[in-house]
Design a protein around this motif. Structure first.
Motif, PDB file in Angstrom:
ATOM      1  N   THR A   2      20.329  -2.938  47.481  1.00  0.00           N
ATOM      2  CA  THR A   2      21.532  -2.989  48.319  1.00  0.00           C
ATOM      3  C   THR A   2      21.925  -4.412  48.700  1.00  0.00           C
ATOM      4  OG1 THR A   2      20.152  -2.689  50.285  1.00  0.00           O
ATOM      5  CG2 THR A   2      21.086  -0.706  49.287  1.00  0.00           C
ATOM      6  N   SER A   3      21.171  -5.397  48.249  1.00  0.00           N
ATOM      7  CA  SER A   3      21.468  -6.786  48.604  1.00  0.00           C
ATOM      8  C   SER A   3      22.596  -7.332  47.739  1.00  0.00           C
ATOM      9  CB  SER A   3      20.214  -7.655  48.423  1.00  0.00           C
ATOM     10  OG  SER A   3      20.541  -9.024  48.496  1.00  0.00           O
ATOM     11  N   SER A   4      23.603  -7.913  48.389  1.00  0.00           N
ATOM     12  CA  SER A   4      24.723  -8.494  47.635  1.00  0.00           C
ATOM     13  C   SER A   4      24.265  -9.691  46.822  1.00  0.00           C
ATOM     14  CB  SER A   4      25.840  -8.907  48.605  1.00  0.00           C
ATOM     15  OG  SER A   4      25.369  -9.869  49.545  1.00  0.00           O
ATOM     16  N   GLU A   5      23.169 -10.307  47.232  1.00  0.00           N
ATOM     17  CA  GLU A   5      22.638 -11.467  46.515  1.00  0.00           C
ATOM     18  C   GLU A   5      21.599 -11.076  45.465  1.00  0.00           C
ATOM     19  OE1 GLU A   5      22.148 -15.098  49.307  1.00  0.00           O
ATOM     20  OE2 GLU A   5      21.620 -13.346  50.505  1.00  0.00           O
ATOM     21  N   GLY A   6      21.276  -9.792  45.380  1.00  0.00           N
ATOM     22  CA  GLY A   6      20.239  -9.365  44.451  1.00  0.00           C
ATOM     23  C   GLY A   6      18.900  -9.990  44.785  1.00  0.00           C
ATOM     24  N   LEU A   7      18.539  -9.974  46.078  1.00  0.00           N
ATOM     25  CA  LEU A   7      17.324 -10.655  46.519  1.00  0.00           C
ATOM     26  C   LEU A   7      16.082 -10.090  45.844  1.00  0.00           C
ATOM     27  CD1 LEU A   7      17.764 -11.214  50.366  1.00  0.00           C
ATOM     28  CD2 LEU A   7      17.930 -12.900  48.534  1.00  0.00           C
ATOM     29  N   ILE A   8      15.229 -11.008  45.402  1.00  0.00           N
ATOM     30  CA  ILE A   8      13.948 -10.662  44.789  1.00  0.00           C
ATOM     31  C   ILE A   8      12.865 -10.841  45.838  1.00  0.00           C
ATOM     32  CG2 ILE A   8      12.318 -11.235  42.949  1.00  0.00           C
ATOM     33  CD1 ILE A   8      14.885 -12.598  41.591  1.00  0.00           C
ATOM     34  N   TYR A   9      12.065  -9.812  46.055  1.00  0.00           N
ATOM     35  CA  TYR A   9      10.946  -9.859  46.985  1.00  0.00           C
ATOM     36  C   TYR A   9       9.671 -10.069  46.177  1.00  0.00           C
ATOM     37  CZ  TYR A   9      13.726  -8.111  50.946  1.00  0.00           C
ATOM     38  OH  TYR A   9      14.642  -7.967  51.962  1.00  0.00           O
ATOM     39  N   ALA A  10       8.911 -11.085  46.527  1.00  0.00           N
ATOM     40  CA  ALA A  10       7.682 -11.411  45.808  1.00  0.00           C
ATOM     41  C   ALA A  10       6.507 -11.423  46.772  1.00  0.00           C
ATOM     42  CB  ALA A  10       7.818 -12.771  45.121  1.00  0.00           C
ATOM     43  N   ALA A  11       5.424 -10.743  46.405  1.00  0.00           N
ATOM     44  CA  ALA A  11       4.251 -10.621  47.265  1.00  0.00           C
ATOM     45  C   ALA A  11       3.196 -11.646  46.874  1.00  0.00           C
ATOM     46  CB  ALA A  11       3.667  -9.215  47.150  1.00  0.00           C
ATOM     47  N   ALA A  12       2.684 -12.359  47.870  1.00  0.00           N
ATOM     48  CA  ALA A  12       1.648 -13.372  47.642  1.00  0.00           C
ATOM     49  C   ALA A  12       0.401 -12.999  48.435  1.00  0.00           C
ATOM     50  CB  ALA A  12       2.150 -14.749  48.070  1.00  0.00           C
ATOM     51  N   THR A  13      -0.751 -13.065  47.769  1.00  0.00           N
ATOM     52  CA  THR A  13      -2.037 -12.739  48.391  1.00  0.00           C
ATOM     53  C   THR A  13      -2.961 -13.950  48.300  1.00  0.00           C
ATOM     54  OG1 THR A  13      -1.779 -10.414  47.761  1.00  0.00           O
ATOM     55  CG2 THR A  13      -3.994 -11.144  48.364  1.00  0.00           C
ATOM     56  N   PRO A  14      -2.998 -14.792  49.335  1.00  0.00           N
ATOM     57  CA  PRO A  14      -3.871 -15.967  49.283  1.00  0.00           C
ATOM     58  C   PRO A  14      -5.343 -15.607  49.107  1.00  0.00           C
ATOM     59  CG  PRO A  14      -2.327 -16.122  51.112  1.00  0.00           C
ATOM     60  CD  PRO A  14      -2.238 -14.733  50.589  1.00  0.00           C
ATOM     61  N   SER A  15      -5.775 -14.553  49.826  1.00  0.00           N
ATOM     62  CA  SER A  15      -7.144 -14.030  49.717  1.00  0.00           C
ATOM     63  C   SER A  15      -7.164 -12.661  50.381  1.00  0.00           C
ATOM     64  CB  SER A  15      -8.152 -14.962  50.390  1.00  0.00           C
ATOM     65  OG  SER A  15      -8.091 -14.830  51.797  1.00  0.00           O
ATOM     66  N   TYR A  16      -8.282 -11.948  50.241  1.00  0.00           N
ATOM     67  CA  TYR A  16      -8.403 -10.632  50.855  1.00  0.00           C
ATOM     68  C   TYR A  16      -8.968 -10.695  52.272  1.00  0.00           C
ATOM     69  CZ  TYR A  16      -7.354  -8.662  46.293  1.00  0.00           C
ATOM     70  OH  TYR A  16      -6.726  -8.323  45.112  1.00  0.00           O
ATOM     71  N   SER A  17      -9.095 -11.884  52.796  1.00  0.00           N
ATOM     72  CA  SER A  17      -9.613 -12.043  54.161  1.00  0.00           C
ATOM     73  C   SER A  17      -8.552 -12.597  55.109  1.00  0.00           C
ATOM     74  CB  SER A  17     -10.830 -12.973  54.153  1.00  0.00           C
ATOM     75  OG  SER A  17     -10.489 -14.249  53.650  1.00  0.00           O
TER      76      SER A  17
ATOM     77  N   PRO B   7     -11.142 -18.763  34.318  1.00  0.00           N
ATOM     78  CA  PRO B   7     -12.581 -18.993  34.523  1.00  0.00           C
ATOM     79  C   PRO B   7     -12.873 -20.275  35.287  1.00  0.00           C
ATOM     80  CG  PRO B   7     -11.968 -19.387  32.235  1.00  0.00           C
ATOM     81  CD  PRO B   7     -10.784 -18.798  32.891  1.00  0.00           C
ATOM     82  N   ALA B   8     -11.963 -21.236  35.195  1.00  0.00           N
ATOM     83  CA  ALA B   8     -12.158 -22.500  35.902  1.00  0.00           C
ATOM     84  C   ALA B   8     -11.912 -22.359  37.399  1.00  0.00           C
ATOM     85  CB  ALA B   8     -11.229 -23.569  35.322  1.00  0.00           C
ATOM     86  N   ASN B   9     -11.354 -21.209  37.793  1.00  0.00           N
ATOM     87  CA  ASN B   9     -11.063 -20.976  39.213  1.00  0.00           C
ATOM     88  C   ASN B   9     -11.743 -19.691  39.683  1.00  0.00           C
ATOM     89  OD1 ASN B   9      -9.948 -21.431  41.747  1.00  0.00           O
ATOM     90  ND2 ASN B   9      -7.947 -20.567  41.206  1.00  0.00           N
ATOM     91  N   GLY B  10     -12.959 -19.476  39.205  1.00  0.00           N
ATOM     92  CA  GLY B  10     -13.734 -18.315  39.631  1.00  0.00           C
ATOM     93  C   GLY B  10     -13.168 -16.983  39.184  1.00  0.00           C
ATOM     94  N   GLY B  11     -12.395 -16.975  38.103  1.00  0.00           N
ATOM     95  CA  GLY B  11     -11.806 -15.734  37.610  1.00  0.00           C
ATOM     96  C   GLY B  11     -10.569 -15.288  38.356  1.00  0.00           C
ATOM     97  N   LYS B  12     -10.039 -16.123  39.221  1.00  0.00           N
ATOM     98  CA  LYS B  12      -8.839 -15.778  39.980  1.00  0.00           C
ATOM     99  C   LYS B  12      -7.624 -15.722  39.069  1.00  0.00           C
ATOM    100  CE  LYS B  12      -6.337 -17.095  44.186  1.00  0.00           C
ATOM    101  NZ  LYS B  12      -6.258 -18.063  45.311  1.00  0.00           N
ATOM    102  N   GLN B  13      -6.758 -14.735  39.308  1.00  0.00           N
ATOM    103  CA  GLN B  13      -5.554 -14.599  38.503  1.00  0.00           C
ATOM    104  C   GLN B  13      -4.636 -15.802  38.696  1.00  0.00           C
ATOM    105  OE1 GLN B  13      -4.371 -12.140  36.245  1.00  0.00           O
ATOM    106  NE2 GLN B  13      -6.517 -11.485  36.276  1.00  0.00           N
TER     107      GLN B  13
END
Length: 365
Positions: free
Chosen positions: A320-335, A281-287
């Motif tokens: 299939t990655s030998s390093e077990g790479l983790i892909y993480a998605a970031a959404t700064p904003s919808y614009s 709530p202190a950040n406009g309801g942003k997750q």
């Protein structure tokens, strides 16, 4: 005689060369999207600008909006999910206008359009999975103009004949699907307490299903052949024996107001990664939140020491990655464009790649 014999031999050799040369088949050109990650970008709410990006395994720059680039038209909606079945890609598209939802079928590797399924067969598509050779199951909410007033359904697509074979009625708010052996477990988000079970051989619901708790969704089939689900009503990870349809254990996820999302298994299917967050709530309801992990053998799930101190809108692990790479998605904003960050299994950041608006899910090939 010797000259004539030599002449005939030369003619024969020449004919053989011509014949074999003319029958030579050139190697097919490589597919442009052969090995790497497809990134599902949901797009901005209500803008119908979802897309799919492609990022080759060792690339630093993605190919963006590849459906439009190949087919000369946009997907035209929020992109919900993507998977591949027997050489064909299945894209779920949810348009904010009534009757405009659809499912696009493309050729794997090239993204050339092969077929389109539309309303009224397709209404609010959510998730898609493999359910057999050339067969896809797609969970759908049906129309929701009056909330979840209608039962959900699972659409059965024959990708060989490009036809709709059946609509299987399931619980309201049909959501995630997981294939366990020859059965598909279907979750929901409309308050229903039971996981629906479908026999993939008959495309019929197996009664009475499995009661776990309201708003439960299956999330993975682990190394020990156990099914895991997340029960949102109790904030618990639930381990299930799919053969006996028995709940084996329930484990509370941390404590406090945060709830998990983007739950995904490691490549060896022995670890779960998840994002634990809350609307600030202190950040406009942003997750706001962080990323954690736990073992399938753990008896408690701690959520006080983050694996990665960052909130993400999606997680995936390259199998299939030998390093077990983790892909993480970031959404700064919808614009503005989002990003995909790649991490090693020890949490070390590898790189960050700009993609498109609101990346949420990944498919690896």
């Amino acid at each position: 005689m010797g000259v004539r014999s030599g002449l005939l031999s030369g003619i024969c050799i020449g004919l053989i060369f011509v014949i074999t040369g003319s029958c030579r088949v050139e190697d097919a050109p490589p597919s442009p999207y052969e090995a790497g990650a497809y990134i599902v970008n949901a797009g901005a709410p209500g803008a119908n600008n979802g897309s799919i990006s492609y990022l080759a395994a060792n690339a630093k720059t993605p190919a963006t909006d590849i459906f439009s680039a190949v087919n000369g038209r946009p997907l035209g909606g929020t992109v919900q999910d993507y998977t591949e079945i027997n050489g064909k890609g299945v894209i779920l598209v949810d348009n904010n206008a009534i009757g405009q939802d659809r499912i696009e079928i493309v050729e794997s590797g090239t993204f050339t359009s092969l077929a389109t399924f539309q309303a009224p067969d397709v209404e609010n598509p959510r998730y898609v999975i493999y359910a057999g050779p050339n067969k896809a199951y797609v969970s759908c909410w049906d129309t929701t103009s009056n909330g979840f007033s209608k039962p959900g359904y699972v659409l059965v697509l024959n990708l060989g004949s490009r036809t709709v074979e059946k609509k299987i009625p399931v619980a309201k708010g049909a959501e995630r699907l997981i294939l366990a052996n020859s059965e598909v477990f279907v979750g929901s988000v409309a308050g229903e307490p039971t996981l629906t079970v479908i026999d993939t051989y008959t495309d019929e619901v197996v009664q009475p299903g499995l009661t776990v708790g309201a708003n439960t969704n299956p999330v993975g089939f682990d190394y020990n052949k156990k099914l895991w689900a997340y029960a949102a009503s109790t904030n618990e990870m639930v381990r299930i024996n799919p053969a006996g349809k028995v709940v084996e254990t329930r484990i509370k996820v941390g404590s406090g107001a945060k709830t998990p999302s983007s739950i995904t298994l490691s490549a060896d299917k022995q670890l779960f990664y998840f994002v634990n967050s809350f609307a600030d709530p202190a950040n406009g309801g942003k997750q706001t939140g962080e990323t954690y992990r736990f073992s399938i053998n753990d008896t408690e799930i701690q959520a006080n020491v983050p694996f990665i101190r960052r909130y993400f809108t999606g997680l995936g692990v390259a199998p299939t990655s030998s390093e077990g790479l983790i892909y993480a998605a970031a959404t700064p904003s919808y614009s503005q464009p989002g990003y995909v960050l790649r991490y090693r299994s020890n949490g070390a950041l590898v790189d960050s790649v700009q993609v498109e608006v609101a990346p949420t899910r990944f498919y690896f090939r």
